[in-house]
Write a protein that holds these residues in place. Structure first.
Motif, PDB file in Angstrom:
ATOM      1  N   VAL A 190      -4.982 -10.231 -47.532  1.00 57.94           N
ATOM      2  CA  VAL A 190      -4.420 -11.374 -48.257  1.00 57.94           C
ATOM      3  C   VAL A 190      -3.914 -12.352 -47.206  1.00 57.94           C
ATOM      4  N   LEU A 191      -4.405 -13.597 -47.300  1.00 58.64           N
ATOM      5  CA  LEU A 191      -3.956 -14.632 -46.378  1.00 58.64           C
ATOM      6  C   LEU A 191      -2.851 -15.418 -47.083  1.00 58.64           C
ATOM      7  N   LYS A 192      -1.681 -15.509 -46.433  1.00 60.92           N
ATOM      8  CA  LYS A 192      -0.527 -16.154 -47.083  1.00 60.92           C
ATOM      9  C   LYS A 192       0.051 -17.227 -46.169  1.00 60.92           C
ATOM     10  N   THR A 193       0.452 -18.362 -46.734  1.00 55.66           N
ATOM     11  CA  THR A 193       1.102 -19.391 -45.912  1.00 55.66           C
ATOM     12  C   THR A 193       2.401 -18.811 -45.359  1.00 55.66           C
ATOM     13  N   ALA A 194       2.747 -19.229 -44.144  1.00 54.53           N
ATOM     14  CA  ALA A 194       3.979 -18.705 -43.542  1.00 54.53           C
ATOM     15  C   ALA A 194       5.201 -19.270 -44.250  1.00 54.53           C
ATOM     16  N   ASP A 195       5.127 -20.538 -44.609  1.00 56.62           N
ATOM     17  CA  ASP A 195       6.285 -21.214 -45.208  1.00 56.62           C
ATOM     18  C   ASP A 195       6.101 -21.471 -46.701  1.00 56.62           C
ATOM     19  N   PHE A 196       7.199 -21.428 -47.414  1.00 56.43           N
ATOM     20  CA  PHE A 196       7.272 -21.925 -48.787  1.00 56.43           C
ATOM     21  C   PHE A 196       6.264 -21.328 -49.757  1.00 56.43           C
ATOM     22  N   GLY A 197       5.898 -20.058 -49.569  1.00 53.12           N
ATOM     23  CA  GLY A 197       5.027 -19.424 -50.547  1.00 53.12           C
ATOM     24  C   GLY A 197       5.844 -18.538 -51.464  1.00 53.12           C
ATOM     25  N   TYR A 198       5.505 -18.515 -52.726  1.00 52.28           N
ATOM     26  CA  TYR A 198       6.162 -17.587 -53.663  1.00 52.28           C
ATOM     27  C   TYR A 198       5.281 -17.446 -54.888  1.00 52.28           C
ATOM     28  N   ASP A 199       5.498 -16.354 -55.659  1.00 48.58           N
ATOM     29  CA  ASP A 199       4.742 -16.108 -56.880  1.00 48.58           C
ATOM     30  C   ASP A 199       3.238 -16.280 -56.668  1.00 48.58           C
ATOM     31  N   GLY A 200       2.748 -15.805 -55.557  1.00 43.83           N
ATOM     32  CA  GLY A 200       1.305 -15.852 -55.317  1.00 43.83           C
ATOM     33  C   GLY A 200       0.790 -17.232 -54.911  1.00 43.83           C
ATOM     34  N   LYS A 201       1.705 -18.216 -54.778  1.00 40.58           N
ATOM     35  CA  LYS A 201       1.253 -19.559 -54.371  1.00 40.58           C
ATOM     36  C   LYS A 201       0.969 -19.535 -52.878  1.00 40.58           C
ATOM     37  N   GLY A 202      -0.069 -20.290 -52.474  1.00 43.69           N
ATOM     38  CA  GLY A 202      -0.418 -20.327 -51.051  1.00 43.69           C
ATOM     39  C   GLY A 202      -0.966 -19.004 -50.563  1.00 43.69           C
ATOM     40  N   GLN A 203      -1.747 -18.325 -51.428  1.00 41.45           N
ATOM     41  CA  GLN A 203      -2.335 -17.029 -51.041  1.00 41.45           C
ATOM     42  C   GLN A 203      -3.805 -16.989 -51.401  1.00 41.45           C
TER      43      GLN A 203
END
Ligand code: AMP
Length: 380
Positions: free
Chosen positions: A147-160
Motif C-alpha cells: 500500500v502506497l500512502k502519502t506521508a502527510d495529511f492522509g486519513y481514512d484511506g485518502k492518499g492511498q
C-alpha cells in the motif's frame, strides 16, 4: 504556566480544530463546568454551536493565534493535521497537550513509522519514497503486494493506492499526488483493532478495552467492544499502546490502531493523537468517556475509570445513510430499540461519505441489532 490541577470552571480549554471530535469534547466540557474556546481554522466546524467561544480564522492568522493564547488557560487539539508552526507558536505561550512533538510524530507517516521502528514497536515492513526511482527500488525490495500512502495529511484511506507489486512505478508515481510517501507491505490481517490510552500529567495511564474495527470504503463502519480476541492479545495490545504513550511522553488521549495477524501477532498501523472514532462507544458504554478523559489529562486531573459497563457496538452514520443531502434516515427504529443511542454532529449536508454521526448499541446482541438497522437504512 498555570499550576495544576486547573479547577473547573476557572479554566478555559482552547481546542485547535472544530470538527465533531471538538464538538464532543466541548459537550463533555460543558457537563464538567469547563469552558471551551474552539479555533476552527476557517473550516466548517460542528463544534461551534456548543463551544463557549469561537475563533473562526485560519491556523496561520496571527491575530487569531494571539487571541487564542491569551484566552485559553490550556490548549489541546481535536485533529492532527495542524501546521507544526501553529502548534509550536501555541505551545510557546500556552501549555499544549499533547506536545507538538507528539502530535507531529503522529501526523506524518514517515515520522510515525520511524518512531515505531526506533522504539522496537512491531509494524509492517515499509520504505520511504520521494520519486519514481525510489518507488521502483522499494517495490523491488518488497517483492509483493503493498500500500502506497502519502506521508502527510492522509486519513481514512485518502492518499492511498493498493499495489499488487507488478505495476509500473513510473506510472504509479505520476498518478500519485504527493512528493513523499511510504510504501508498506500489505498485511493480510485477520482483524483490525484499536486501543485508546489516556496518560495524565504525572504519567499515570489507563487503557480502554480494545475495539474490533470493521471498515467500509476505507472508513470505520463498526466498532465491536469487547473485541472478539483472546485475552492475551488484548493484554498485548494494551501493553503496546502504553509503551507508545510512554515513549511519546504523551499527555491526553491517544488512539493506537493495530492489525491482528492470523498467528495472533499484532502490528501497529497508525496512531491518532486525539480522541478517536473507535472510542465513541465510551460515551454510552464506559464509566468515563474518551472526551472526559482528554479533558482530565489536559487540565491535570487524575484519569477516570475505563470500565466497560456493557457490551457495545458503535455504528458510524456516513453521508450515504441519508436519502439525499438533507434527508436523514428514519430514526424511529433506532429510538424504538431503547438501548441504542444516537449522536449527530449537526452537519447540514450529507455529502458523499461524510461522518454525520454515530449510534451506540448496548447489550449482548448489539451487533445483530446494529447490522439489522444498517441493512434497513442502506439496503445492503
Ligand atoms: P489508514 O488510513 O492507514 O488507517 O488505512 C485505512 C485502512 O486501509 C486500514 O484501516 C486498513 O483497512 C487498510 N490498510 C491500510 N494499510 C494497510 C496495509 N499495510 N495492509 C492491509 N490493509 C491496509
Amino acid at each position: 504556566m498555570p499550576s495544576l490541577p486547573l479547577h473547573p470552571p476557572a479554566c478555559i480549554v482552547g481546542v485547535i480544530g472544530g470538527g465533531q471530535l471538538g464538538r464532543m469534547l466541548a459537550l463533555a466540557a460543558r457537563r464538567m463546568g469547563i469552558r471551551t474556546l474552539i479555533w476552527t481554522g476557517g473550516l466548517e466546524a460542528p463544534a461551534v454551536e456548543v463551544a463557549d467561544e469561537v475563533i473562526d480564522a485560519a491556523f496561520d492568522d496571527p491575530t487569531a493565534l494571539a487571541h487564542f493564547c491569551k484566552t485559553a488557560t490550556v490548549a489541546t487539539v481535536e485533529f492532527e493535521n495542524i501546521p507544526r508552526a501553529t502548534l509550536e507558536a501555541v505551545a510557546a505561550r500556552t501549555p499544549l497537550h499533547p506536545s507538538p512533538t507528539a502530535i507531529s510524530t503522529c501526523q506524518n507517516r514517515e515520522r510515525e513509522k520511524h518512531f515505531l521502528r526506533q522504539h522496537g514497536i512491531p509494524c509492517t515492513w515499509f520504505a520511504v519514497v520521494g520519486n519514481a526511482t525510489e518507488l521502483a527500488a522499494a517495490m523491488k525490495d518488497l517483492n509483493g503486494p503493498g500500500v502506497l500512502k502519502t506521508a502527510d495529511f492522509g486519513y481514512d484511506g485518502k492518499g492511498q493506492i493498493k499495489l499488487t507489486g507488478t505495476e509500473n512505478p513510473e506510472e504509479i508515481w505520476q498518478q500519485f499526488d504527493s512528493d513523499r510517501a511510504v510504501l508498506e507491505a500489505f498485511v493480510p490481517f485477520e482483524k483490525e483493532l484499536s486501543v485508546m490510552v489516556a496518560r495524565g500529567a504525572d504519567g499515570s495511564m489507563v487503557t480502554y478495552d480494545p475495539a474490533e474495527n470493521r471498515h467500509r470504503h476505507h472508513i470505520l463502519d463498526v466498532s465491536i467492544i469487547p473485541a472478539r480476541i483472546p485475552p492475551a492479545v488484548a493484554l498485548e495490545a494494551s501493553a503496546i499502546a502504553r509503551r507508545i504513550a510512554e515513549a511519546l511522553d504523551y499527555r491526553g488521549i491517544l488512539g493506537v490502531e493495530f492489525f491482528l495477524n492470523a498467528d495472533g501477532s499484532l502490528l501497529v498501523n497508525e496512531m491518532a493523537p486525539r480522541p478517536h472514532n473507535s472510542g465513541h462507544h465510551t460515551l454510552d458504554a464506559c464509566a468515563t468517556s474518551q472526551f472526559e478523559q482528554q479533558l482530565r489529562a489536559v487540565i491535570g486531573l487524575p484519569p477516570g475509570s475505563t470500565r466497560l459497563l456493557s457490551p457495545v457496538v458503535m455504528l458510524n452514520l456516513l453521508g450515504d445513510f441519508w436519502g439525499n443531502e438533507t434527508t436523514p434516515p428514519d430514526w424511529l427504529p433506532l429510538f424504538a430499540d431503547g438501548e441504542a443511542f444516537l449522536h449527530l454532529y449537526g452537519k447540514r449536508h450529507a455529502i458523499g461519505r461524510r461522518k454525520m454521526g454515530h449510534a451506540n448499541f448496548l447489550g449482548a446482541d448489539a451487533l445483530e441489532r446494529a447490522e439489522a438497522l444498517k441493512q434497513a437504512w442502506l439496503g445492503e
